[in-house]
Enzyme design. Structure first.
Site, mmCIF file in Angstrom:
data_model
loop_
_atom_site.group_PDB
_atom_site.id
_atom_site.type_symbol
_atom_site.label_atom_id
_atom_site.label_comp_id
_atom_site.label_asym_id
_atom_site.label_seq_id
_atom_site.Cartn_x
_atom_site.Cartn_y
_atom_site.Cartn_z
ATOM 1 N N SER A 101 0.781 -0.697 0.078
ATOM 2 C CA SER A 101 -0.431 -0.234 -0.329
ATOM 3 C C SER A 101 0.684 1.465 0.293
ATOM 4 C CB SER A 101 -1.181 -0.053 1.071
ATOM 5 O OG SER A 101 -1.471 1.326 1.439
ATOM 6 N N HIS A 143 -1.124 -1.158 -4.396
ATOM 7 C CA HIS A 143 -2.511 -0.721 -3.643
ATOM 8 C C HIS A 143 -2.371 0.639 -3.183
ATOM 9 C CE1 HIS A 143 -5.763 -2.309 -1.253
ATOM 10 N NE2 HIS A 143 -5.601 -1.427 -0.042
ATOM 11 N N ASP A 153 -4.835 4.122 -1.989
ATOM 12 C CA ASP A 153 -5.868 4.079 -0.865
ATOM 13 C C ASP A 153 -6.872 5.663 -1.075
ATOM 14 O OD1 ASP A 153 -6.272 1.132 1.159
ATOM 15 O OD2 ASP A 153 -3.540 1.730 0.950
ATOM 16 N N MET A 190 -8.858 7.240 0.214
ATOM 17 C CA MET A 190 -10.285 8.396 1.146
ATOM 18 C C MET A 190 -10.538 9.615 1.221
ATOM 19 S SD MET A 190 -6.770 6.645 4.088
ATOM 20 C CE MET A 190 -6.420 5.428 4.283
ATOM 21 N N HIS A 194 -8.089 0.958 -4.132
ATOM 22 C CA HIS A 194 -9.211 0.165 -2.438
ATOM 23 C C HIS A 194 -9.857 1.518 -2.278
ATOM 24 C CE1 HIS A 194 -9.698 -0.660 2.019
ATOM 25 N NE2 HIS A 194 -10.744 -0.208 0.868
ATOM 26 N N MET A 206 -12.369 3.687 0.034
ATOM 27 C CA MET A 206 -12.608 4.409 0.432
ATOM 28 C C MET A 206 -13.817 5.638 0.881
ATOM 29 S SD MET A 206 -9.917 2.591 2.732
ATOM 30 C CE MET A 206 -8.703 3.164 2.083
ATOM 31 N N MET A 220 -10.979 -6.653 5.389
ATOM 32 C CA MET A 220 -10.728 -5.492 6.112
ATOM 33 C C MET A 220 -10.630 -5.904 7.387
ATOM 34 S SD MET A 220 -9.806 -2.590 4.304
ATOM 35 C CE MET A 220 -9.114 -1.705 5.667
ATOM 36 N N GLY A 254 -9.318 3.353 7.559
ATOM 37 C CA GLY A 254 -8.431 5.491 7.687
ATOM 38 C C GLY A 254 -7.617 4.911 7.543
ATOM 39 N N PHE A 255 -6.344 3.849 8.293
ATOM 40 C CA PHE A 255 -4.957 4.797 8.709
ATOM 41 C C PHE A 255 -4.164 3.436 8.566
ATOM 42 C CE2 PHE A 255 -8.587 7.359 11.305
ATOM 43 C CZ PHE A 255 -7.328 8.738 10.669
ATOM 44 N N GLY A 301 -0.805 1.298 9.782
ATOM 45 C CA GLY A 301 -0.010 1.108 11.157
ATOM 46 C C GLY A 301 -0.598 0.918 12.330
ATOM 47 N N ASP A 331 -6.739 -6.511 3.973
ATOM 48 C CA ASP A 331 -6.044 -5.375 4.351
ATOM 49 C C ASP A 331 -6.077 -4.806 5.442
ATOM 50 O OD1 ASP A 331 -5.159 -2.998 3.602
ATOM 51 O OD2 ASP A 331 -6.729 -2.212 2.422
ATOM 52 N N GLY A 332 -4.582 -4.768 6.222
ATOM 53 C CA GLY A 332 -5.140 -4.032 7.680
ATOM 54 C C GLY A 332 -4.366 -5.011 8.448
ATOM 55 N N GLY A 333 -3.450 -4.363 9.347
ATOM 56 C CA GLY A 333 -2.508 -5.219 10.284
ATOM 57 C C GLY A 333 -1.406 -6.551 9.871
ATOM 58 N N GLY A 375 0.764 -2.304 4.154
ATOM 59 C CA GLY A 375 1.466 -1.186 4.049
ATOM 60 C C GLY A 375 2.860 -0.854 4.806
HETATM 61 C C1 DX5 Z 1 -6.554 1.107 5.666
HETATM 62 C C2 DX5 Z 1 -6.031 0.526 4.431
HETATM 63 C C3 DX5 Z 1 -4.762 -0.260 4.330
HETATM 64 C C4 DX5 Z 1 -3.772 0.572 4.736
HETATM 65 C C5 DX5 Z 1 -2.830 -0.441 5.530
HETATM 66 O O1 DX5 Z 1 -7.852 2.061 5.769
HETATM 67 O O2 DX5 Z 1 -6.894 0.444 4.016
HETATM 68 O O3 DX5 Z 1 -4.399 -0.600 3.328
HETATM 69 O O4 DX5 Z 1 -2.760 0.940 4.154
HETATM 70 O O5 DX5 Z 1 -2.075 -0.171 6.026
HETATM 71 P P1 DX5 Z 1 -1.115 -1.095 7.167
HETATM 72 O O6 DX5 Z 1 -0.942 -2.361 6.716
HETATM 73 O O7 DX5 Z 1 -0.442 -0.487 7.397
HETATM 74 O O8 DX5 Z 1 -2.164 -1.895 8.238
HETATM 75 ZN ZN ZN Z 2 -6.801 -0.159 1.907
#
Ligand code: DX5
Ligand code: ZN
Length: 231
Positions: free
Chosen positions: A10, A35, A37, A39, A68, A70, A142, A147-148, A150, A180-182, A202
């Protein structure tokens, strides 16, 4: 299902001052897609990037662009992203009002020759997308509140991956399953054992001191977990 797990770094966690060279580096490192993102500060609290970035990326790289969305009003803005050069667009089921809107979004992407995915937020049950499974090239689970970058992986998200596998098998289709996420060294094996094909990373890749190395390390643990689960 891909033959092998793919990593979709990402770029939300990338250094925007040198985005071009970072993208090249990720491509060389063995990433499967990029990827992006998007937003809008409404569907999610954060603002990130939009059509101009997708357009520039499409001009400078042949890397598949996994966009993606959002955003709250996907039907309005989807055509812009399709035209900008997205190869795969993901729309959130929570942002679509009814079945007709889902079908409209699918048709827009399909008519543009772009792959189409639906995503569910952590609190949205997978059953919300079950009746559309035959339309989908990919399902995005998800594993954090969008949204973020990390954030920490929400435990139990792998159960939703397994649920998608079941739904797809009963329908006789095999969309890709993305998480996606963590996702990083510890969590990649968990979701891949459950059936994930594409891992969005990410922080764990773009935020790592050596992104290429981080990507390869995650791929390797993910592949082993998948092989073990398939045996
Ligand atoms: C969050 C995004 C993710 C984000 C993932 O809303 O959709 O794609 O960049 O970041 P990490 O891998 O750090 O959780
Ligand atoms: Zn994403």
């Amino acid at each position: 299902m891909f033959e092998q797990v793919q990593i979709a770094p990402s770029i939300l966690s990338a250094n925007f001052m040198s985005l071009g060279s970072e993208v090249e580096r990720l491509e060389r490192a063995g990433a499967g897609m990029l990827h992006v993102d998007v937003m809008d500060g409404h569907f999610v609290p954060n603002l990130s990037m939009g059509v101009p970035v997708v357009k520039q990326l499409a001009k400078t790289t042949s890397f598949p662009l996994d966009v993606h969305l959002m955003i709250s009003n996907p039907l309005y803005q989807l055509p812009w992203f399709l035209e900008a050069g997205a190869n795969l667009v993901t729309v959130h089921i929570e942002a679509l009002q009814n079945e007709e809107e889902v079908r409209k979004a699918y048709e827009m992407a399909h008519n543009a020759g772009v792959k189409f995915a639906l995503s569910v937020k952590p609190k949205t049950p997978v059953s919300e997308i079950a009746s559309f499974i035959e339309l989908l090239d990919m399902v995005l689970i998800m594993s954090v509140e969008p949204g973020f970058s990390g954030q920490s992986y929400i435990e139990g998200s792998d159960a939703k991956v397994a649920e998608v596998v079941q739904i797809a098998q009963s329908a006789g289709v095999s969309p890709l399953i993305q998480v996606d996420g963590g996702i990083g060294l510890k969590t990649a094996p968990i979701v891949c054992a459950a059936g994930a094909d594409v891992l969005v990373c990410g922080n764990a890749v773009c935020g790592a001191p050596d992104p290429a190395r981080a990507l390869q390390d995650i791929l390797s643990v993910a592949e082993s977990a998948r092989k073990e689960a398939l045996q």
